[in-house]
Design an enzyme around this catalytic site. Structure first.
Site, PDB file in Angstrom:
ATOM      1  N   LYS A  33      20.897  11.357 -31.074  1.00 18.17           N
ATOM      2  CA  LYS A  33      21.847  11.017 -32.131  1.00 18.17           C
ATOM      3  C   LYS A  33      22.985  12.027 -32.239  1.00 18.17           C
ATOM      4  O   LYS A  33      24.001  11.746 -32.860  1.00 18.17           O
ATOM      5  CB  LYS A  33      21.119  10.866 -33.466  1.00 18.17           C
ATOM      6  N   ASP A  34      22.808  13.203 -31.641  1.00 20.80           N
ATOM      7  CA  ASP A  34      23.917  14.165 -31.604  1.00 20.80           C
ATOM      8  C   ASP A  34      25.164  13.564 -30.959  1.00 20.80           C
ATOM      9  O   ASP A  34      26.281  13.865 -31.364  1.00 20.80           O
ATOM     10  CB  ASP A  34      23.510  15.419 -30.801  1.00 20.80           C
TER      11      ASP A  34
END
Ligand SMILES: *Cc1c(COP(=O)(O)O)cnc(C)c1O
Length: 431
Positions: free
Chosen positions: A107-108
């Protein structure tokens, strides 16, 4: 390019408004009006391009001219400042490691890109923007770290009490500054409902400028398209049919893969890997979509009972189940198998899987044929789930440096009930 609402094709906004709003005013999700194709010469040339060069080729098709080229390049270089390597695990099974960013989860990628684009879009607004993020585990950390200290933006993370791991919780409760963590007495679906209700509440929206940073925001989804091309770029044997297994919860990741495929990525098929929260695999098998309350599993970032991106997948295939089935199959991995897979893969190959990656590996291993090349996405670093992983591999998992820095800081959080009134009052008081 315009972006329409999945509830109404005539409701169309440009990328800036779609990103700032997050969710359409009719509660639909934004989708590009058409899926542009990458030029063939770019696809043929992928293997000699870097991650950020590929990112620019993919993303400028959506963000130009609203974001000038130089600015888009700067945002990409800043957001995608970590590697996304493809490694061989065994035979024709390869892993795309998406967990080398600051919070050790895929998700970064989306969160870092969204934070920078949004900050640029709202810089002249003269009012704080509130980013609401419901998290089942990893979103909170990725969003909080993506936005920390970004001027003009305040982040509120909502997470289900007792259902995220200590290490996940630390990544969004220890930052302070412009980040607030709300511990909700309820499930992840309650957290998502609170966020959705906030967007629909007229009074709240008059007083506060709200936006979302969940995978529903189109500016989180689009950068995820990039690493599918980067995976292909790194694959040695490109001549076989390619199958990609995607560990899925809200199905943003798979949606991004399907968009990549429509843009010209030479992939034959996708496997939607889930834990026992199997609403989508069940839909693929029976044609019935039956959303329900999620149940807790070892792969907790995939504990979703009503996946928000499902409507986007339907749209990509003109709502035709038969078309979806030509490209996507489902596969369900229960907790017992997750444990077994982590152990067996480690014993055989030395590769350490996290519970989410284990769902991806197992789905691929079961469904892949000898004449195909397989890739599964490893969505989190195994050190995020030490209890499960260390028990199976019988040794410690080394923490990446980025994770160590969260460990000795103080957690700061506010508890609230799952009732919308409580959440609303909290937001109004923050003003
Ligand atoms: C969020 C998450 C998923 C699920 O991704 P979706 O895009 O919601 O399907 C899978 N694995 C990990 C580690 C996650 O954090």
């Amino acid at each position: 390019m315009k972006f329409y609402s999945t509830n109404n094709k005539d409701l169309q906004l440009d990328i800036k408004d779609a990103v700032i709003k997050g969710l359409a005013s009719d509660n639909g999700l934004f989708m590009p009006e058409n899926i542009p194709e990458l030029q063939k010469k770019v696809i043929d040339n992928l293997k000699s391009m870097t991650l950020t060069e590929i990112a620019f080729e993919v993303l400028n098709l959506y963000f130009t001219p609203t974001v000038p080229d130089a600015k888009l390049k700067e945002i990409i270089d800043d957001a995608l400042n970590f590697d996304i390597p493809l490694k061989n695990v065994e035979g024709n099974i390869n892993v795309l490691e998406l967990f080398h960013g600051p919070t050790s989860a895929f998700k970064d990628v989306g969160a870092r890109f969204l934070a920078r684009v949004l900050s640029w879009f709202v810089k002249d607004m003269g009012q704080d923007v509130y980013v609401l993020a419901a998290t089942s585990g990893d979103t909170g950390g990725a969003v909080a770290n993506g936005f920390v200290d970004v001027p003009g933006i305040k982040v509120v993370v909502l997470y289900p009490s007792g259902m995220v791991s200590d290490r996940q919780e630390r990544q969004f409760t220890t930052l302070g500054r412009n980040i607030t963590a709300l511990e909700v007495k309820g499930t992840f679906d309650d957290c998502q409902r609170l966020v959705k209700s906030a967007f629909l509440d007229k009074e709240l929206n008059k007083k506060i400028f709200l936006t979302s940073a969940n995978s529903i925001n189109i500016a989180r989804l689009l950068p995820q398209v990039v690493y599918y091309f980067f995976a292909f770029a790194q694959l040695k044997d490109k001549n076989k049919d390619i199958a990609i297994a995607v560990p899925s919860g809200n199905f943003g990741n798979l949606t991004a893969g399907l968009i990549a495929s429509k843009m010209g990525l030479p992939v034959k098929r996708f496997i939607a890997a889930t834990n026992i929260n199997d609403v989508v695999p069940e839909y693929l098998n029976t044609g019935k979509y039956n959303p329900r309350t999620s149940v807790q599993t070892l792969a907790n970032a995939m504990d979703v009972g009503d996946p928000s991106n499902f409507v986007r997948i339907l749209d990509l295939f003109n709502k035709q189940l038969e078309n979806i089935k030509k490209t996507v199959t489902g596969y369900v991995v229960d907790d017992m198998q997750i444990r077994k897979t982590i152990k067996e893969v480690f014993d055989k190959t030395g590769y350490v899987l996290d519970p989410h990656g284990a769902c991806g590996f197992e789905s691929l291993k079961t469904q892949l044929s000898d004449v195909e090349q397989g890739i599964f996405l490893a969505t989190a670093h195994p050190a995020k789930f030490p209890d499960v992983v260390e028990e199976q591999i019988n040794q410690k998992v080394e923490m990446p440096e980025t994770m160590k820095q969260f460990m000795d800081k103080q957690k700061q959080k506010t508890e609230i009930s799952s009732s919308f009134d409580d959440f609303k009052n909290f937001l109004l008081k923050k003003q």
